[in-house]
Design a protein around this motif. Structure first.
Motif, PDB file in Angstrom:
ATOM      1  N   GLY A   7      17.724 -32.306 -16.549  1.00 33.71           N
ATOM      2  CA  GLY A   7      17.105 -32.847 -15.356  1.00 33.71           C
ATOM      3  C   GLY A   7      15.746 -32.251 -15.045  1.00 33.71           C
ATOM      4  O   GLY A   7      15.050 -32.722 -14.142  1.00 33.71           O
ATOM      5  N   MET A   8      15.339 -31.208 -15.782  1.00 30.56           N
ATOM      6  CA  MET A   8      14.068 -30.559 -15.530  1.00 30.56           C
ATOM      7  C   MET A   8      12.967 -31.213 -16.351  1.00 30.56           C
ATOM      8  O   MET A   8      13.187 -31.637 -17.487  1.00 30.56           O
ATOM      9  CB  MET A   8      14.164 -29.069 -15.909  1.00 30.56           C
ATOM     10  CG  MET A   8      15.112 -28.291 -15.023  1.00 30.56           C
ATOM     11  SD  MET A   8      14.482 -28.093 -13.351  1.00 30.56           S
ATOM     12  CE  MET A   8      13.136 -26.943 -13.674  1.00 30.56           C
ATOM     13  N   PRO A   9      11.751 -31.313 -15.826  1.00 30.21           N
ATOM     14  CA  PRO A   9      10.658 -31.913 -16.582  1.00 30.21           C
ATOM     15  C   PRO A   9      10.255 -31.034 -17.752  1.00 30.21           C
ATOM     16  O   PRO A   9      10.287 -29.810 -17.663  1.00 30.21           O
ATOM     17  CB  PRO A   9       9.530 -32.004 -15.553  1.00 30.21           C
ATOM     18  CG  PRO A   9       9.851 -30.951 -14.540  1.00 30.21           C
ATOM     19  CD  PRO A   9      11.345 -30.892 -14.474  1.00 30.21           C
ATOM     20  N   ARG A  10       9.864 -31.661 -18.821  1.00 30.45           N
ATOM     21  CA  ARG A  10       9.465 -30.921 -20.016  1.00 30.45           C
ATOM     22  C   ARG A  10       7.955 -30.688 -19.957  1.00 30.45           C
ATOM     23  O   ARG A  10       7.167 -31.538 -20.360  1.00 30.45           O
ATOM     24  CB  ARG A  10       9.828 -31.701 -21.279  1.00 30.45           C
ATOM     25  CG  ARG A  10      11.327 -31.922 -21.438  1.00 30.45           C
ATOM     26  CD  ARG A  10      11.606 -32.702 -22.700  1.00 30.45           C
ATOM     27  NE  ARG A  10      13.023 -32.932 -22.872  1.00 30.45           N
ATOM     28  CZ  ARG A  10      13.543 -33.576 -23.907  1.00 30.45           C
ATOM     29  NH1 ARG A  10      12.758 -34.054 -24.835  1.00 30.45           N
ATOM     30  NH2 ARG A  10      14.845 -33.748 -24.005  1.00 30.45           N
ATOM     31  N   LYS A  11       7.563 -29.550 -19.470  1.00 32.01           N
ATOM     32  CA  LYS A  11       6.145 -29.268 -19.302  1.00 32.01           C
ATOM     33  C   LYS A  11       5.575 -28.518 -20.494  1.00 32.01           C
ATOM     34  O   LYS A  11       4.438 -28.745 -20.872  1.00 32.01           O
ATOM     35  CB  LYS A  11       5.929 -28.461 -18.015  1.00 32.01           C
ATOM     36  CG  LYS A  11       6.257 -29.229 -16.742  1.00 32.01           C
ATOM     37  CD  LYS A  11       5.975 -28.377 -15.519  1.00 32.01           C
ATOM     38  CE  LYS A  11       6.271 -29.150 -14.237  1.00 32.01           C
ATOM     39  NZ  LYS A  11       6.003 -28.332 -13.019  1.00 32.01           N
ATOM     40  N   ASN A  12       6.343 -27.597 -21.037  1.00 32.05           N
ATOM     41  CA  ASN A  12       5.851 -26.747 -22.108  1.00 32.05           C
ATOM     42  C   ASN A  12       6.518 -27.075 -23.438  1.00 32.05           C
ATOM     43  O   ASN A  12       7.625 -27.584 -23.484  1.00 32.05           O
ATOM     44  CB  ASN A  12       6.082 -25.281 -21.772  1.00 32.05           C
ATOM     45  CG  ASN A  12       5.236 -24.817 -20.607  1.00 32.05           C
ATOM     46  OD1 ASN A  12       4.487 -25.606 -20.020  1.00 32.05           O
ATOM     47  ND2 ASN A  12       5.341 -23.558 -20.265  1.00 32.05           N
ATOM     48  N   MET A  13       5.825 -26.708 -24.499  1.00 31.51           N
ATOM     49  CA  MET A  13       6.335 -26.933 -25.847  1.00 31.51           C
ATOM     50  C   MET A  13       6.109 -25.663 -26.647  1.00 31.51           C
ATOM     51  O   MET A  13       5.075 -25.010 -26.530  1.00 31.51           O
ATOM     52  CB  MET A  13       5.594 -28.104 -26.503  1.00 31.51           C
ATOM     53  CG  MET A  13       5.982 -28.379 -27.938  1.00 31.51           C
ATOM     54  SD  MET A  13       5.018 -29.756 -28.632  1.00 31.51           S
ATOM     55  CE  MET A  13       5.736 -29.866 -30.270  1.00 31.51           C
ATOM     56  N   HIS A  14       7.089 -25.301 -27.449  1.00 30.35           N
ATOM     57  CA  HIS A  14       6.928 -24.140 -28.317  1.00 30.35           C
ATOM     58  C   HIS A  14       5.852 -24.435 -29.368  1.00 30.35           C
ATOM     59  O   HIS A  14       5.905 -25.443 -30.070  1.00 30.35           O
ATOM     60  CB  HIS A  14       8.242 -23.791 -28.999  1.00 30.35           C
ATOM     61  CG  HIS A  14       9.156 -22.972 -28.146  1.00 30.35           C
ATOM     62  ND1 HIS A  14       9.062 -21.602 -28.069  1.00 30.35           N
ATOM     63  CD2 HIS A  14      10.158 -23.315 -27.306  1.00 30.35           C
ATOM     64  CE1 HIS A  14       9.980 -21.136 -27.240  1.00 30.35           C
ATOM     65  NE2 HIS A  14      10.656 -22.154 -26.755  1.00 30.35           N
ATOM     66  N   ALA A  15       4.891 -23.530 -29.470  1.00 26.68           N
ATOM     67  CA  ALA A  15       3.758 -23.749 -30.361  1.00 26.68           C
ATOM     68  C   ALA A  15       4.176 -23.900 -31.815  1.00 26.68           C
ATOM     69  O   ALA A  15       3.529 -24.602 -32.587  1.00 26.68           O
ATOM     70  CB  ALA A  15       2.759 -22.596 -30.216  1.00 26.68           C
ATOM     71  N   PRO A  75       1.774 -25.130 -22.213  1.00 26.34           N
ATOM     72  CA  PRO A  75       1.590 -26.499 -21.725  1.00 26.34           C
ATOM     73  C   PRO A  75       0.779 -27.316 -22.727  1.00 26.34           C
ATOM     74  O   PRO A  75      -0.041 -26.774 -23.476  1.00 26.34           O
ATOM     75  CB  PRO A  75       0.834 -26.309 -20.408  1.00 26.34           C
ATOM     76  CG  PRO A  75       0.288 -24.940 -20.449  1.00 26.34           C
ATOM     77  CD  PRO A  75       1.150 -24.118 -21.355  1.00 26.34           C
ATOM     78  N   ARG A  76       1.011 -28.607 -22.722  1.00 22.29           N
ATOM     79  CA  ARG A  76       0.329 -29.479 -23.675  1.00 22.29           C
ATOM     80  C   ARG A  76      -1.181 -29.477 -23.473  1.00 22.29           C
ATOM     81  O   ARG A  76      -1.937 -29.724 -24.405  1.00 22.29           O
ATOM     82  CB  ARG A  76       0.897 -30.891 -23.579  1.00 22.29           C
ATOM     83  CG  ARG A  76       2.271 -31.024 -24.229  1.00 22.29           C
ATOM     84  CD  ARG A  76       2.923 -32.369 -23.958  1.00 22.29           C
ATOM     85  NE  ARG A  76       4.129 -32.552 -24.743  1.00 22.29           N
ATOM     86  CZ  ARG A  76       5.314 -32.036 -24.447  1.00 22.29           C
ATOM     87  NH1 ARG A  76       5.440 -31.277 -23.371  1.00 22.29           N
ATOM     88  NH2 ARG A  76       6.365 -32.254 -25.218  1.00 22.29           N
TER      89      ARG A  76
END
Length: 385
Positions: A7-15, A75-76
Motif C-alpha cells: 500500500g506504500m508508494p514506490r518512491k525509491n529504487m535500489h541502484a 529516488p528516480r
C-alpha cells in the motif's frame, strides 16, 4: 528503499537493479568488440582501440559497479539522470572517443557519481571505515585526469602523465577498493557461517592487516605515476599480495564447504593476490605488466563483481544465496578468461585464439549474469505487487 508494504508508494529504487545489469551488458559487449576492432582491421568501434577498452573497463564498467553497490535506494530523480549520463558517455565513447561529447560526458558522470556516493562513507568514526569514500573519489577524479592526458590540453599542462600511468593507477585503486570491500563482505559472512557450526573465528576483519593494505596500496597508486619509482611500486604490490593471502587463510574457508558462494568470493579475493603479485614482479623486473594486470581486471574484478551482483540480487529477490551452479560457473568462466588473456602475453595479437577464448568466456559469463539479474528483478517486482 522500495517499500515492502504494497500500500506504500514506490518512491525509491535500489541502484543495483539499474546499474548492475547495465554494467554486465557493457562488459559482455565491450571485450569481444575490442578484440574485433583490433583483429578485423576495421578499427570499429574506435572507442575500444588501444587504451580505449581500458578506459571503458575502469571508467565505464567499474564505476557502474561502484554506483550500483554504494548508492543504495535512491529516488528516480537522482538515478535517472545519473544513469542517462552514464549511458550517453558510453555510447559517445564507443562511437567517437575524440569528440567533445565523449571527452566531457565520461568525467561528468564520474564527478556526479562521486557527488552522491562519497558522502555516504563520511559518518564512520574509524579512518579505516571512511577510506572507501576518498578512494572512490580518487578513482572518479582519475577519469578527469585521463581526459586531460588524452586531450590537446596535455600539451600545455606540465607535468601531465600519459594515459597508461593513469590507467595503471586506476587499476591499483580498484585493487585497493576490492581488497577493502571484499574483506568487509567475506569476513562477517564466513564468521556467521562458522558460528552456526560451533566454530569460533577470531580473525575477522583483521584490522592490522587491513590497515597495512590501506597504507601500502595508496603508496603504490601514487608511485604508479612516477617512472623512476616503478620498482618500489612493484615491491609494495608484492607485499600486498602476501598480506591478502595471509588474510584469506586466517578466515578458515576450509570449514565452509557448504557455502560455495563464499568460496567463490574468496577465490576472487585470491585473484587480487595473484594479480598484485604478478604485476609487482613485472614492475620489479621492468617488464611489461599488462598481462599480469589482467589477472586483476579479469580474474579478480570479474569474479568478485559477478559474485556480488548475484549475491545482492538473490538476497533481495528471493532471500537466499545464489545456487551453487551459478557461482561455480562464474568462477570457471572468469578463470578461463583470465588465464587465456595472461597466456596471450605482451604481444596478444600473436595469439588471437587466446584473445578470443578470453573474450568469449568473459562475455558469455556476463551475458548470463545480466539475464539472471533481469529475471530476479522481475521476480522481486512481482513479489511486491
Amino acid at each position: 528503499m522500495t517499500s515492502d508494504n504494497p500500500g506504500m508508494p514506490r518512491k525509491n529504487m535500489h541502484a543495483f537493479w539499474l546499474f548492475f545489469p547495465a554494467a554486465a551488458l557493457l562488459a559482455a559487449l565491450a571485450v569481444p568488440l575490442s578484440v574485433y576492432s583490433a583483429l578485423s582491421g576495421t578499427g570499429w568501434p574506435p572507442g575500444l582501440l588501444g587504451s580505449g577498452h581500458g578506459h571503458e573497463l575502469v571508467f565505464g564498467f567499474a564505476l557502474a559497479l561502484i554506483a550500483g553497490y554504494t548508492l543504495g535506494p535512491q529516488p528516480r530523480r537522482i538515478l535517472a539522470p545519473l544513469f542517462l549520463l552514464w549511458l550517453l558517455a558510453r555510447i559517445s565513447w564507443f562511437l567517437a572517443p575524440q569528440s567533445l561529447a565523449a571527452q566531457l560526458l565520461s568525467p561528468a558522470f564520474a564527478l556526479l557519481l562521486a557527488r552522491h556516493a562519497v558522502p555516504r562513507f563520511q559518518a564512520a568514526k574509524k579512518w579505516r571505515n571512511r577510506i572507501a569514500g576518498p578512494l572512490i573519489l580518487v578513482i572518479c577524479l582519475l577519469a578527469v585526469v585521463f581526459w586531460l592526458a588524452n586531450s590537446a590540453l596535455a600539451v600545455s599542462i606540465r607535468p601531465m602523465p600519459g594515459t597508461r600511468p593513469v590507467m595503471t593507477a586506476a587499476i591499483v585503486g580498484l585493487l585497493l577498493l576490492m581488497t577493502f570491500i571484499g574483506g568487509r563482505i567475506i569476513a562477517p559472512a564466513v564468521a556467521g557461517t562458522l558460528e552456526k557450526r560451533g566454530i569460533s573465528l577470531e580473525a575477522r576483519v583483521q584490522p592490522r592487516i587491513e590497515g597495512m593494505l590501506l597504507i601500502i596500496l595508496p603508496l603504490a597508486l601514487v608511485l604508479a605515476f612516477m617512472p623512476f619509482a616503478t620498482a618500489v611500486a612493484g615491491l609494495l604490490l608484492v607485499i600486498s599480495a602476501f598480506l591478502v593471502v595471509v588474510r584469506a587463510i586466517r578466515w578458515k574457508l576450509w570449514h565452509c564447504g557448504n557455502r560455495p558462494d563464499l568460496l567463490v568470493l574468496t577465490f576472487g579475493y585470491l585473484w587480487l593476490a595473484a594479480g598484485a603479485g604478478a604485476t609487482g614482479f613485472s614492475l620489479l623486473q621492468r617488464t611489461d605488466p599488462i598481462p599480469a594486470i589482467h589477472l586483476i581486471t579479469i580474474g579478480a574484478l570479474g569474479t568478485l563483481s559477478t559474485s556480488v551482483m548475484l549475491r545482492l540480487a538473490w538476497q533481495r529477490a528471493r532471500r537466499t544465496t545464489p545456487p551453487s551452479w551459478q557461482v561455480i560457473g562464474i568462477a570457471i568462466g572468469m578463470a578461463i578468461a583470465a588465464l587465456a588473456r595472461f597466456d596471450a602475453g605482451v604481444t596478444p595479437f600473436a595469439k588471437p585464439h587466446m584473445l578470443w577464448l578470453s573474450a568469449v568466456s568473459w562475455s558469455g559469463t556476463y551475458t548470463l549474469v545480466a539475464l539472471q539479474l533481469v529475471v530476479l528483478f522481475r521476480h522481486s517486482q512481482n513479489r511486491r505487487k
